[in-house]
Design a protein around this motif. Structure first.
Motif, PDB file in Angstrom:
ATOM      1  N   GLY A   1       0.799  -1.225   0.000  1.00 35.80           N
ATOM      2  CA  GLY A   1       0.000   0.000   0.000  1.00 35.80           C
ATOM      3  C   GLY A   1       0.829   1.271   0.000  1.00 35.80           C
ATOM      4  O   GLY A   1       2.008   1.275   0.363  1.00 35.80           O
ATOM      5  N   ALA A   2       0.155   2.352  -0.448  1.00 37.85           N
ATOM      6  CA  ALA A   2       0.774   3.685  -0.486  1.00 37.85           C
ATOM      7  C   ALA A   2      -0.096   4.602   0.355  1.00 37.85           C
ATOM      8  O   ALA A   2      -1.320   4.590   0.218  1.00 37.85           O
ATOM      9  CB  ALA A   2       0.841   4.184  -1.925  1.00 37.85           C
ATOM     10  N   ARG A   3       0.513   5.371   1.250  1.00 36.74           N
ATOM     11  CA  ARG A   3      -0.288   6.250   2.113  1.00 36.74           C
ATOM     12  C   ARG A   3       0.528   7.450   2.566  1.00 36.74           C
ATOM     13  O   ARG A   3       1.760   7.461   2.431  1.00 36.74           O
ATOM     14  CB  ARG A   3      -0.797   5.479   3.328  1.00 36.74           C
ATOM     15  N   ILE A   4      -0.196   8.436   3.097  1.00 37.49           N
ATOM     16  CA  ILE A   4       0.487   9.607   3.668  1.00 37.49           C
ATOM     17  C   ILE A   4       0.828   9.294   5.112  1.00 37.49           C
ATOM     18  O   ILE A   4      -0.023   8.835   5.877  1.00 37.49           O
ATOM     19  CB  ILE A   4      -0.421  10.853   3.611  1.00 37.49           C
ATOM     20  N   LEU A   5       2.072   9.502   5.491  1.00 32.98           N
ATOM     21  CA  LEU A   5       2.459   9.348   6.893  1.00 32.98           C
ATOM     22  C   LEU A   5       2.010  10.582   7.658  1.00 32.98           C
ATOM     23  O   LEU A   5       2.066  11.696   7.112  1.00 32.98           O
ATOM     24  CB  LEU A   5       3.987   9.293   7.010  1.00 32.98           C
ATOM     25  N   SER A   6       1.615  10.400   8.895  1.00 30.92           N
ATOM     26  CA  SER A   6       1.332  11.583   9.711  1.00 30.92           C
ATOM     27  C   SER A   6       2.682  12.204  10.086  1.00 30.92           C
ATOM     28  O   SER A   6       3.726  11.523  10.041  1.00 30.92           O
ATOM     29  CB  SER A   6       0.566  11.194  10.968  1.00 30.92           C
ATOM     30  N   GLY A   7       2.666  13.470  10.458  1.00 29.64           N
ATOM     31  CA  GLY A   7       3.910  14.119  10.877  1.00 29.64           C
ATOM     32  C   GLY A   7       4.524  13.409  12.072  1.00 29.64           C
ATOM     33  O   GLY A   7       5.744  13.277  12.183  1.00 29.64           O
ATOM     34  N   GLN A   8       3.663  12.908  12.965  1.00 34.28           N
ATOM     35  CA  GLN A   8       4.131  12.166  14.150  1.00 34.28           C
ATOM     36  C   GLN A   8       4.883  10.904  13.750  1.00 34.28           C
ATOM     37  O   GLN A   8       5.940  10.596  14.296  1.00 34.28           O
ATOM     38  CB  GLN A   8       2.926  11.729  14.970  1.00 34.28           C
ATOM     39  N   GLU A   9       4.300  10.167  12.777  1.00 37.25           N
ATOM     40  CA  GLU A   9       4.960   8.936  12.317  1.00 37.25           C
ATOM     41  C   GLU A   9       6.310   9.268  11.691  1.00 37.25           C
ATOM     42  O   GLU A   9       7.311   8.595  11.946  1.00 37.25           O
ATOM     43  CB  GLU A   9       4.094   8.227  11.269  1.00 37.25           C
ATOM     44  N   GLU A  10       6.320  10.322  10.887  1.00 35.66           N
ATOM     45  CA  GLU A  10       7.554  10.700  10.193  1.00 35.66           C
ATOM     46  C   GLU A  10       8.656  11.002  11.217  1.00 35.66           C
ATOM     47  O   GLU A  10       9.794  10.541  11.084  1.00 35.66           O
ATOM     48  CB  GLU A  10       7.282  11.920   9.313  1.00 35.66           C
ATOM     49  N   GLY A  11       8.303  11.752  12.262  1.00 39.95           N
ATOM     50  CA  GLY A  11       9.281  12.092  13.295  1.00 39.95           C
ATOM     51  C   GLY A  11       9.698  10.880  14.096  1.00 39.95           C
ATOM     52  O   GLY A  11      10.895  10.630  14.309  1.00 39.95           O
ATOM     53  N   ALA A  12       8.708  10.083  14.521  1.00 41.48           N
ATOM     54  CA  ALA A  12       9.005   8.945  15.394  1.00 41.48           C
ATOM     55  C   ALA A  12       9.819   7.880  14.661  1.00 41.48           C
ATOM     56  O   ALA A  12      10.767   7.318  15.232  1.00 41.48           O
ATOM     57  CB  ALA A  12       7.707   8.347  15.925  1.00 41.48           C
TER      58      ALA A  12
END
Ligand SMILES: Nc1nc2c(ncn2[C@@H]2O[C@H](COP(=O)(O)OP(=O)(O)OP(=O)(O)O)[C@@H](O)[C@H]2O)c(=O)[nH]1
Ligand SMILES: [Ca+2]
Length: 491
Positions: free
Chosen positions: A159-170
Motif C-alpha cells: 500500500g501507499a499512504r500519507i504518513l502523519s507528521g508524528q509517524e515521520e518524526g518517530a
C-alpha cells in the motif's frame, strides 16, 4: 602360557563400538540440529515519496534471524528522476511512471526467489499532505496512479499512504537509534532532527516531558524490553523550500516589482513569478492584492538581516504551555545528543559546517562571510553545482541556524550536541527504515531470549561431555566388573 589382552573380550569390543557410534550420533545430531542455516537474506523495499523527490530503499537482513537478533541494513538506494509525486497533481499517471526506473532496478537487486515475499511500501510526506489539504481529489488520483504502477512489479505491495507528521518524526528517531545499536542495548537514545523540503521534524526523549501537557506530541514505544516516551513534532510548511517561500512572501507583501533579499548573494538577480510563489498553501493566504506578474529577486548578502527576515516566519509571541518552540507548539527541555539529517546535512555539508567541534559563533561568522560573497564569485567557485541549489545555501544555512537556536532553543552549549549526519553504518538516516521495522514487527517489544552459548561453544560442550561420559563408562567397567580386570589365562 600366553596372557590374553583383557580389552579384546567381546564385551569391551561391543561397548567400545556402541560408545563410538553413540558419540558420533550425538555430535552429528547436535551439529546438524543447531547448524546455522546458510546465510540467506530477506528483503524489504520502502519508497520515500517526499515533497521534493522520491527515493527508493532496499533493506536486507539474515533470513533466519528476523524478529530478534538480525541486523537490517540498507542494501541499495535509488533516487527517482524528477520531482516529488505531489508535483504530478495535473498528470497523475506520470507520477506512477516516474517510479518505473528505480523499481526495475529493484527487480534486479532482489533475488528472484524472494520477489513475491518482499514487502513493498510507499510512504508520502509533506508534499502530499499539502496537496491533500489543497485538493484531496488530486491527491487521491496521484495515489491511484502510483498504486497501479507498483502493483505491476513482482513484490508484495503493502500500500501507499500519507504518513502523519508524528509517524515521520518517530520513525526517523527509531532509524537513528536502531542503526546506532542504542535500542537493543538499552543505551541513552539520541534525538532526531529531519529537515525536508516542505516539513521538518524534531523528536527526542526528555525526562522532563509531562505527556499530559501536550498528549498529541507523545509517542510511546516498548522496544527490546525498554519503554520510551518520545516527544515529537512535525512542522508543516517549515521544510526549507516552503520556509523560503514564506520568507519571500514576507518580503513581497505589498506586491513590489523588485525585492533586495539579504538571504541571497550580492549581484544575484532572477525574475520570479508571483503566481508560482503564492501557489503553495503555506503562503497563499498572504498573496498581495494587486501584484505585478513578476518581480526581480535581487540579493544583498547580509546574514544578520537575513536572520531578521527568517525570524518573521516563526511566531514566538503566543504560547499556551509551560514552554514552547514556536507557533504555540509545546516543547520540553532539550536533552542529550541529536542526529540532524536530510537537508540539515546537505546544506551544512556544502558549507563545511558539519564538524561537531565548530562552535555556534564560528558557524554564524562563516555563514555571514559566505552570504556576503558576490554571486558571480560563488558561481565560479562551484561550476558543477546546480544554480538553484547554489543560490539557496545562504538562505538555507541561515534558516537552519535560526530554526535550531530561535525555534528549538539550542544554545551555544547544546548546539555542540548536534551531529550532522547523512548515514549511519552504511544506511541512510531517515524515516524509511524505522517505518519498515515497525510494519514488519522486526523490533520485538521484549528483549529476545538469546541462547546462552554460541553455536561453536555449544558443539564443543556436547562433544567434550560425550567423550568424558564414554571414558567414565569404560573406567567404571574396568574398575568394577571382574571380567574386565587383568587375569592370567591358562592355556
Ligand atoms: N544541496 C542539496 N540539496 C538537496 C539534495 N537532495 C535534496 N536536496 C534538497 O534538500 C531539501 C530536502 O530534501 P529531502 O530531505 O529529500 O526532502 P523531501 O523528503 O523531499 O521533503 P519532505 O516531504 O518535506 O520530507 C529539498 O529542498 C531538496 O531539494 C542534495 O543532494 N543536495
Ligand atoms: Ca523527507
Amino acid at each position: 602360557m600366553k596372557e590374553k589382552n583383557p580389552w579384546h573380550t567381546p564385551a569391551t569390543i561391543i561397548i567400545t563400538v556402541i560408545g563410538v557410534i553413540a558419540i558420533v550420533a550425538l555430535v552429528t545430531v547436535a551439529v546438524l540440529q543447531n547448524r546455522p542455516v546458510l546465510q540467506k537474506y530477506k528483503y524489504g523495499i520502502v519508497l520515500d515519496a517526499g515533497s521534493s523527490h522520491t527515493a527508493l530503499y532496499i533493506y536486507e537482513w539474515p533470513a533466519e534471524k528476523d524478529n530478534n537478533t538480525g541486523r537490517v541494513e540498507q542494501k541499495y538506494s535509488c533516487k527517482v528522476k524528477g520531482k516529488g509525486i505531489s508535483s504530478y497533481a495535473n498528470t497523475p499517471e506520470k507520477a506512477g511512471e516516474s517510479l518505473n526506473e528505480c523499481m526495475q532496478e529493484s527487480v534486479k537487486q532482489v533475488p528472484k526467489e524472494r520477489h513475491h515475499e518482499t514487502p513493498l511500501y510507499l510512504g508520502a510526506t509533506a508534499g502530499m499532505r499539502l496537496l491533500n489539504l489543497e485538493n484531496s481529489l488530486a491527491s487521491d488520483k496521484v495515489f491511484q496512479a502510483v498504486e497501479k504502477a507498483l502493483q505491476g512489479f513482482p513484490f508484495s505491495f503493502q500500500g501507499a499512504r500519507i504518513l502523519s507528521g508524528q509517524e515521520e518524526g518517530a520513525f526517523g528517531w527509531v532509524t537513528v537509534n536502531y542503526l546506532d545499536d542504542r535500542l537493543k542495548q538499552g543505551l541513552e537514545t539520541t534525538g532526531a532532527l529531519d529537515l525536508g523540503g516542505a516539513s521538518t521534524q524534531i523528536s527526542f526523549v526528555s525526562d522532563n516531558y509531562d505527556i499530559s501537557e501536550s498528549p498529541s506530541n507523545s509517542v510511546t514505544f516498548r522496544l527490546y524490553g525498554n519503554d520510551y516516551n518520545l516527544y515529537t513534532h512535525s512542522f508543516l510548511c517549515y521544510g526549507k523550500d516552503q520556509a523560503l517561500l514564506m520568507a519571500l512572501a514576507h518580503q513581497t507583501k505589498s506586491g513590489p516589482k523588485t525585492i533586495v533579499d539579504p538571504c541571497f548573494h550580492p549581484g544575484y538577480l532572477e525574475q520570479k513569478q508571483y503566481s508560482v510563489l503564492y501557489d503553495s498553501p503555506c503562503v497563499s493566504a498572504r498573496k498581495p492584492q494587486n501584484p505585478t506578474t513578476t518581480f526581480s529577486h535581487t540579493g544583498a548578502g547580509n546574514f544578520t538581516q537575513c536572520q531578521d527576515v527568517v525570524k518573521k516566519v516563526f511566531n514566538f509571541t503566543s504560547c499556551q504551555y509551560s514552554r514552547c518552540s514556536f507557533n504555540d507548539v509545546f516543547q520540553p527541555p532539550l536533552q542529550g545528543t541529536y542526529g540532524a539529517f536530510s537537508a540539515y546535512y546537505f546544506v551544512m555539508d556544502f558549507l563545511n559546517l558539519t564538524d561537531a567541534s565548530t562552535p555556534l559563533e564560528t558557524v554564524k561568522q562563516k555563514l555571514a562571510s559566505y552570504c556576503a560573497t558576490p554571486w558571480n564569485q560563488i558561481v565560479q567557485q562551484h561550476p558543477t553545482i546546480k544554480v538553484k541549489y547554489l543560490s539557496e545555501y545562504c538562505f538555507s544555512g541561515t534558516y537552519i541556524v535560526t530554526l535550531l537556536t530561535e525555534g528549538y532553543n539550542f544554545t551555544s552549549e547544546s548546539y555542540a550536541n548536534i551531529n550532522f549526519i547523512k548515514e549511519i553504518k552504511g544506511s541512510d538516516a531517515g524515516w524509511t527504515l524505522g517505518y519498515m521495522l515497525n510494519l514488519t514487527n522486526m523490533i520485538p517489544a521484549e528483549a529476545p531470549d538469546l541462547p546462552p552459548l554460541p553455536h561453536a561453544g555449544y558443539v564443543s560442550v556436547v562433544t567434550i561431555t560425550a567423550l568424558l561420559l564414554f571414558v567414565l563408562v569404560i573406567l567404571s567397567l574396568f574398575c568394577f566388573c571382574p571380567g574386565f580386570k587383568k587375569q592370567p589365562h591358562i592355556v
